[in-house]
Design a protein around this motif. Structure first.
Motif, PDB file in Angstrom:
ATOM      1  N   LYS A   1      52.056  33.957  49.454  1.00  0.00           N
ATOM      2  CA  LYS A   1      51.297  33.870  48.199  1.00  0.00           C
ATOM      3  C   LYS A   1      49.807  33.601  48.423  1.00  0.00           C
ATOM      4  O   LYS A   1      48.969  34.205  47.748  1.00  0.00           O
ATOM      5  N   PRO A   2      49.419  32.729  49.367  1.00  0.00           N
ATOM      6  CA  PRO A   2      47.980  32.556  49.605  1.00  0.00           C
ATOM      7  C   PRO A   2      47.290  33.859  50.039  1.00  0.00           C
ATOM      8  O   PRO A   2      46.169  34.133  49.610  1.00  0.00           O
ATOM      9  N   LEU A   3      47.964  34.652  50.843  1.00  0.00           N
ATOM     10  CA  LEU A   3      47.408  35.942  51.268  1.00  0.00           C
ATOM     11  C   LEU A   3      47.240  36.861  50.062  1.00  0.00           C
ATOM     12  O   LEU A   3      46.202  37.530  49.926  1.00  0.00           O
ATOM     13  N   LEU A   4      48.218  36.885  49.185  1.00  0.00           N
ATOM     14  CA  LEU A   4      48.111  37.721  47.985  1.00  0.00           C
ATOM     15  C   LEU A   4      46.925  37.290  47.126  1.00  0.00           C
ATOM     16  O   LEU A   4      46.228  38.137  46.558  1.00  0.00           O
ATOM     17  N   GLU A   5      46.672  35.998  47.038  1.00  0.00           N
ATOM     18  CA  GLU A   5      45.517  35.533  46.259  1.00  0.00           C
ATOM     19  C   GLU A   5      44.205  35.966  46.913  1.00  0.00           C
ATOM     20  O   GLU A   5      43.252  36.320  46.215  1.00  0.00           O
ATOM     21  N   LEU A   6      44.145  35.945  48.231  1.00  0.00           N
ATOM     22  CA  LEU A   6      42.918  36.398  48.920  1.00  0.00           C
ATOM     23  C   LEU A   6      42.640  37.869  48.646  1.00  0.00           C
ATOM     24  O   LEU A   6      41.496  38.250  48.388  1.00  0.00           O
ATOM     25  N   ILE A   7      43.678  38.703  48.691  1.00  0.00           N
ATOM     26  CA  ILE A   7      43.428  40.135  48.451  1.00  0.00           C
ATOM     27  C   ILE A   7      43.071  40.394  46.986  1.00  0.00           C
ATOM     28  O   ILE A   7      42.241  41.241  46.687  1.00  0.00           O
ATOM     29  N   LYS A   8      43.680  39.635  46.089  1.00  0.00           N
ATOM     30  CA  LYS A   8      43.338  39.787  44.670  1.00  0.00           C
ATOM     31  C   LYS A   8      41.910  39.326  44.400  1.00  0.00           C
ATOM     32  O   LYS A   8      41.185  39.955  43.616  1.00  0.00           O
ATOM     33  N   LEU A   9      41.519  38.254  45.056  1.00  0.00           N
ATOM     34  CA  LEU A   9      40.144  37.778  44.926  1.00  0.00           C
ATOM     35  C   LEU A   9      39.171  38.820  45.456  1.00  0.00           C
ATOM     36  O   LEU A   9      38.170  39.143  44.798  1.00  0.00           O
ATOM     37  N   ARG A  10      39.459  39.385  46.628  1.00  0.00           N
ATOM     38  CA  ARG A  10      38.533  40.365  47.222  1.00  0.00           C
ATOM     39  C   ARG A  10      38.411  41.613  46.354  1.00  0.00           C
ATOM     40  O   ARG A  10      37.293  42.100  46.113  1.00  0.00           O
ATOM     41  N   ALA A  11      39.511  42.144  45.871  1.00  0.00           N
ATOM     42  CA  ALA A  11      39.442  43.329  45.004  1.00  0.00           C
ATOM     43  C   ALA A  11      38.652  43.017  43.735  1.00  0.00           C
ATOM     44  O   ALA A  11      37.831  43.821  43.287  1.00  0.00           O
ATOM     45  N   SER A  12      38.872  41.836  43.182  1.00  0.00           N
ATOM     46  CA  SER A  12      38.176  41.444  41.958  1.00  0.00           C
ATOM     47  C   SER A  12      36.679  41.284  42.188  1.00  0.00           C
ATOM     48  O   SER A  12      35.875  41.611  41.310  1.00  0.00           O
ATOM     49  N   GLN A  13      36.292  40.796  43.365  1.00  0.00           N
ATOM     50  CA  GLN A  13      34.864  40.719  43.712  1.00  0.00           C
ATOM     51  C   GLN A  13      34.265  42.116  43.763  1.00  0.00           C
ATOM     52  O   GLN A  13      33.193  42.365  43.205  1.00  0.00           O
ATOM     53  N   ILE A  14      34.945  43.022  44.435  1.00  0.00           N
ATOM     54  CA  ILE A  14      34.454  44.398  44.563  1.00  0.00           C
ATOM     55  C   ILE A  14      34.292  45.038  43.189  1.00  0.00           C
ATOM     56  O   ILE A  14      33.291  45.708  42.914  1.00  0.00           O
ATOM     57  N   ASN A  15      35.266  44.803  42.316  1.00  0.00           N
ATOM     58  CA  ASN A  15      35.264  45.442  41.004  1.00  0.00           C
ATOM     59  C   ASN A  15      34.412  44.703  39.967  1.00  0.00           C
ATOM     60  O   ASN A  15      34.235  45.192  38.862  1.00  0.00           O
ATOM     61  N   GLY A  16      33.899  43.538  40.325  1.00  0.00           N
ATOM     62  CA  GLY A  16      33.034  42.799  39.409  1.00  0.00           C
ATOM     63  C   GLY A  16      33.756  42.222  38.211  1.00  0.00           C
ATOM     64  O   GLY A  16      33.181  42.130  37.123  1.00  0.00           O
ATOM     65  N   CYS A  17      35.002  41.811  38.404  1.00  0.00           N
ATOM     66  CA  CYS A  17      35.777  41.245  37.303  1.00  0.00           C
ATOM     67  C   CYS A  17      35.693  39.720  37.350  1.00  0.00           C
ATOM     68  O   CYS A  17      36.407  39.059  38.104  1.00  0.00           O
ATOM     69  N   ALA A  18      34.811  39.152  36.540  1.00  0.00           N
ATOM     70  CA  ALA A  18      34.584  37.701  36.530  1.00  0.00           C
ATOM     71  C   ALA A  18      35.856  36.942  36.172  1.00  0.00           C
ATOM     72  O   ALA A  18      36.171  35.919  36.790  1.00  0.00           O
ATOM     73  N   PHE A  19      36.594  37.418  35.191  1.00  0.00           N
ATOM     74  CA  PHE A  19      37.835  36.762  34.781  1.00  0.00           C
ATOM     75  C   PHE A  19      38.799  36.661  35.963  1.00  0.00           C
ATOM     76  O   PHE A  19      39.343  35.590  36.244  1.00  0.00           O
ATOM     77  N   CYS A  20      39.012  37.773  36.658  1.00  0.00           N
ATOM     78  CA  CYS A  20      39.973  37.798  37.766  1.00  0.00           C
ATOM     79  C   CYS A  20      39.473  37.024  38.983  1.00  0.00           C
ATOM     80  O   CYS A  20      40.261  36.390  39.677  1.00  0.00           O
TER      81      CYS A  20
END
Length: 159
Positions: free
Chosen positions: A36-55
């Motif tokens: 689960k921590p790894l999944l949060e890291l990848i979700k955080l990275r994708a959200s940074q790339i996409n500029g989604c402040a909420f995510c």
């Protein structure tokens, strides 16, 4: 300063079937056994790339609850430049970037790196998690969902 066009809760109310579909897609990876921590890291990275402040905010808070070290959260944006990430995390982050920036294609090098760290089944579920967060990011960016406040903080409501 931008304002929310709709909020996350509006999505749930307006399109419960679409909401449940995106939830289901994201849930597959969580139930597959990938950390689960790894999944949060990848979700955080994708959200940074996409500029989604909420995510970005949501996944920082989720990762903190799972005990992901603060230095990893602060440095995930520059993960290639720092030693805090394991080979498995690096492979997952490279795979995330390749699939989030899919117009650049997925190189054999990135695929081979991912295959060295993940089984075929794990890589399929990791891909579903990346697909899911990219869907969430599209909604969050399109509707400018407001980031959640930390527990105990008051969030500003968009009017």
């Amino acid at each position: 300063m931008s304002h929310a066009r709709k909020e996350y809760s509006d999505f749930q109310a307006l399109a419960p079937d679409a909401y449940e579909g995106v939830i289901a897609l994201g849930g597959f990876a969580a139930r597959s056994g990938i950390e689960k921590p790894l999944l949060e890291l990848i979700k955080l990275r994708a959200s940074q790339i996409n500029g989604c402040a909420f995510c970005v905010q949501y996944h920082i808070l989720q990762a903190e609850r799972l005990g992901v070290p603060v230095d990893k959260l602060n440095l995930v944006v520059v993960w290639r430049e720092v030693p805090q990430f394991s080979p498995r995390e690096r492979a997952a982050l490279a795979w995330t970037e390749a699939l989030t920036l899919v117009t650049a294609g997925v190189s054999d090098e990135v695929y081979d790196q991912a295959r060295a760290e993940f089984s075929d089944k794990e890589l399929t579920y990791l891909t579903s998690a990346i697909a899911s967060i990219n869907v969430w990011n599209r909604f969050g960016v399109a509707y400018r969902w407001s980031p959640a406040a930390r527990q105990g903080q008051v969030s500003a409501k968009a009017s």
